[in-house]
Design an enzyme around this catalytic site. Sequence first.
Site, PDB file in Angstrom:
ATOM      1  N   ALA A 281     -27.414  -0.245   4.248  1.00  0.00           N
ATOM      2  CA  ALA A 281     -27.484   0.246   5.296  1.00  0.00           C
ATOM      3  C   ALA A 281     -27.778   1.236   5.323  1.00  0.00           C
ATOM      4  O   ALA A 281     -28.285   1.912   4.005  1.00  0.00           O
ATOM      5  CB  ALA A 281     -26.882   0.552   5.444  1.00  0.00           C
TER       6      ALA A 281
ATOM      7  N   THR B  35      -3.772  -3.748  -1.669  1.00  0.00           N
ATOM      8  CA  THR B  35      -4.698  -3.879   0.218  1.00  0.00           C
ATOM      9  C   THR B  35      -5.388  -3.375   0.174  1.00  0.00           C
ATOM     10  O   THR B  35      -6.176  -2.901  -0.779  1.00  0.00           O
ATOM     11  CB  THR B  35      -4.185  -1.623   0.723  1.00  0.00           C
ATOM     12  OG1 THR B  35      -5.413  -1.348   1.468  1.00  0.00           O
ATOM     13  CG2 THR B  35      -4.019  -0.686  -1.121  1.00  0.00           C
ATOM     14  N   ILE B  36      -6.230  -3.764   1.328  1.00  0.00           N
ATOM     15  CA  ILE B  36      -8.291  -4.035   1.577  1.00  0.00           C
ATOM     16  C   ILE B  36      -8.925  -2.316   1.097  1.00  0.00           C
ATOM     17  O   ILE B  36     -10.249  -2.445   1.139  1.00  0.00           O
ATOM     18  CB  ILE B  36      -8.618  -4.745   2.528  1.00  0.00           C
ATOM     19  CG1 ILE B  36      -8.251  -4.145   3.797  1.00  0.00           C
ATOM     20  CG2 ILE B  36      -7.944  -5.848   2.440  1.00  0.00           C
ATOM     21  CD1 ILE B  36      -8.964  -4.410   4.501  1.00  0.00           C
ATOM     22  N   ASP B  37      -8.198  -1.588   1.790  1.00  0.00           N
ATOM     23  CA  ASP B  37      -8.731  -0.438   1.834  1.00  0.00           C
ATOM     24  C   ASP B  37      -9.056   0.374   0.857  1.00  0.00           C
ATOM     25  O   ASP B  37      -9.756   1.419   0.838  1.00  0.00           O
ATOM     26  CB  ASP B  37      -7.636   1.013   2.513  1.00  0.00           C
ATOM     27  CG  ASP B  37      -7.352   0.192   4.159  1.00  0.00           C
ATOM     28  OD1 ASP B  37      -7.913  -0.862   4.313  1.00  0.00           O
ATOM     29  OD2 ASP B  37      -6.471   0.138   4.343  1.00  0.00           O
TER      30      ASP B  37
ATOM     31  N   GLY C   3     -10.346   0.028   7.070  1.00  0.00           N
ATOM     32  CA  GLY C   3     -10.440   1.112   5.170  1.00  0.00           C
ATOM     33  C   GLY C   3      -9.540   2.629   6.063  1.00  0.00           C
ATOM     34  O   GLY C   3      -9.019   3.109   4.543  1.00  0.00           O
TER      35      GLY C   3
ATOM     36  N   GLY D  43       0.846  -0.952   0.074  1.00  0.00           N
ATOM     37  CA  GLY D  43      -0.354  -0.313   0.143  1.00  0.00           C
ATOM     38  C   GLY D  43       1.056   1.169  -0.199  1.00  0.00           C
ATOM     39  O   GLY D  43       1.442   1.019  -0.609  1.00  0.00           O
TER      40      GLY D  43
HETATM   41  O1  F6P Z   1      -4.017  -1.285   5.511  1.00  0.00           O
HETATM   42  C1  F6P Z   1      -4.835  -2.362   5.487  1.00  0.00           C
HETATM   43  C2  F6P Z   1      -6.168  -2.518   6.945  1.00  0.00           C
HETATM   44  O2  F6P Z   1      -6.633  -4.116   7.153  1.00  0.00           O
HETATM   45  C3  F6P Z   1      -6.710  -1.314   7.224  1.00  0.00           C
HETATM   46  O3  F6P Z   1      -7.386  -1.549   6.859  1.00  0.00           O
HETATM   47  C4  F6P Z   1      -6.268  -1.214   9.409  1.00  0.00           C
HETATM   48  O4  F6P Z   1      -6.402  -0.166   9.590  1.00  0.00           O
HETATM   49  C5  F6P Z   1      -5.075  -2.228   9.662  1.00  0.00           C
HETATM   50  O5  F6P Z   1      -4.502  -2.282   8.162  1.00  0.00           O
HETATM   51  C6  F6P Z   1      -4.792  -3.162  10.458  1.00  0.00           C
HETATM   52  O6  F6P Z   1      -3.023  -3.077  10.367  1.00  0.00           O
HETATM   53  P1  F6P Z   1      -2.801  -4.224  11.455  1.00  0.00           P
HETATM   54  O7  F6P Z   1      -3.199  -5.635  10.867  1.00  0.00           O
HETATM   55  O8  F6P Z   1      -1.360  -3.692  12.080  1.00  0.00           O
HETATM   56  O9  F6P Z   1      -3.483  -3.748  12.909  1.00  0.00           O
END
Ligand code: F6P
Length: 326
Positions: free
Chosen positions: A190, A129-131, A174, A105
């Site tokens: 929603a 990245t899932i975001d 996100g 990302g």
């Molecule tokens: O960037 C991907 C993500 O899953 C975000 O959506 C989330 O805020 C973060 O990573 C969580 O990170 P970690 O796995 O380090 O808690």
Amino acid sequence: MGKIKRIGVLTSGGDSPGMNAAIRAVTRTAVYNGLEVTGIRQGYAGMINADFIPLQASSVSDIIQRGGTILKTARCEEFKSPEGRLKAYNNLRDAQIDGVVVIGGDGSFTGARLFNEEHDIPFVGIPGTIDNDIYGTDYTIGYDTALNTVVEAVDKIRDTASAHNRMFFVEVMGAEAGFIALYSGIATGAEAIIIPETSGEERDLKKIIEIGNSRKKSSNIIIVAEGDKGGGAFGIAEKVKDDFKDYDIRVSVLGHLQRGGSPSAIDRVNASRLGHAAVEALLDDQKSVMVGISNGEIVLVSFRRAVKLHKDVNHNLVELARILSV
Ligand code: F6P
């Protein structure tokens, strides 16, 4: 023979479903073009510690359908310093790696950009990245799967919410962006979607819920993006609970289940396209760029733009969600 003979590939930052499909595509495209491939384990940490493994076409068999990443991933503090990047460079030189594909990302691309300002081994990025929050690409690997995971979970929450006439605040991932929240909110019908990108009446929960109340809705689902500054699902539920004394309120934070699972067909296909495009870009002497998908086509975007510019949500979709929830 071109000057690139061996490429390295790594996954960095939070994992996302489809990263394995991208590793496979990078490896197989490289092999197809007569290149050697080295897997770099644990992201940039593996570059600094020389944690390298050879990859052949067969090393990436039977992984396209698996979540996570066979190369492991990490967030690496040391790579943020010039000294850390120099160590990484020396290890890449020793291992005769002439180009690197970074799947990750914006944090990963920030490091890649700095590396390419200081050192002569080209880096090309693949958005993973899932975001879905990276500028210059409509799509990031893992977003589609995560979205479908959220939709499946919220559908289940809707069943129990309706059975009990309850109001649920569901918090989704996100990072700083509301893409997962907005799309999953529309897909699950929603009642409200609270994301960092909005500030208008779409956040007026009292008004929205009263409209639904007037036609006796049996449940209310409010999707909250984790990056929203309103206090997250728990914080917002706490703030508004006095306005909704007649409701039985529950909060559900979906958490890391959103990052796992077998990648969707879309994620597998796009990861395959992007993996192939990244190797092609290195063969074309590109450096310090990300390969992305825009309007269905592969594009190249400089790391500088991908990292610095902000990708906004589509505000027509915010409006759509508001209209359809009446
Ligand atoms: O960037 C991907 C993500 O899953 C975000 O959506 C989330 O805020 C973060 O990573 C969580 O990170 P970690 O796995 O380090 O808690």
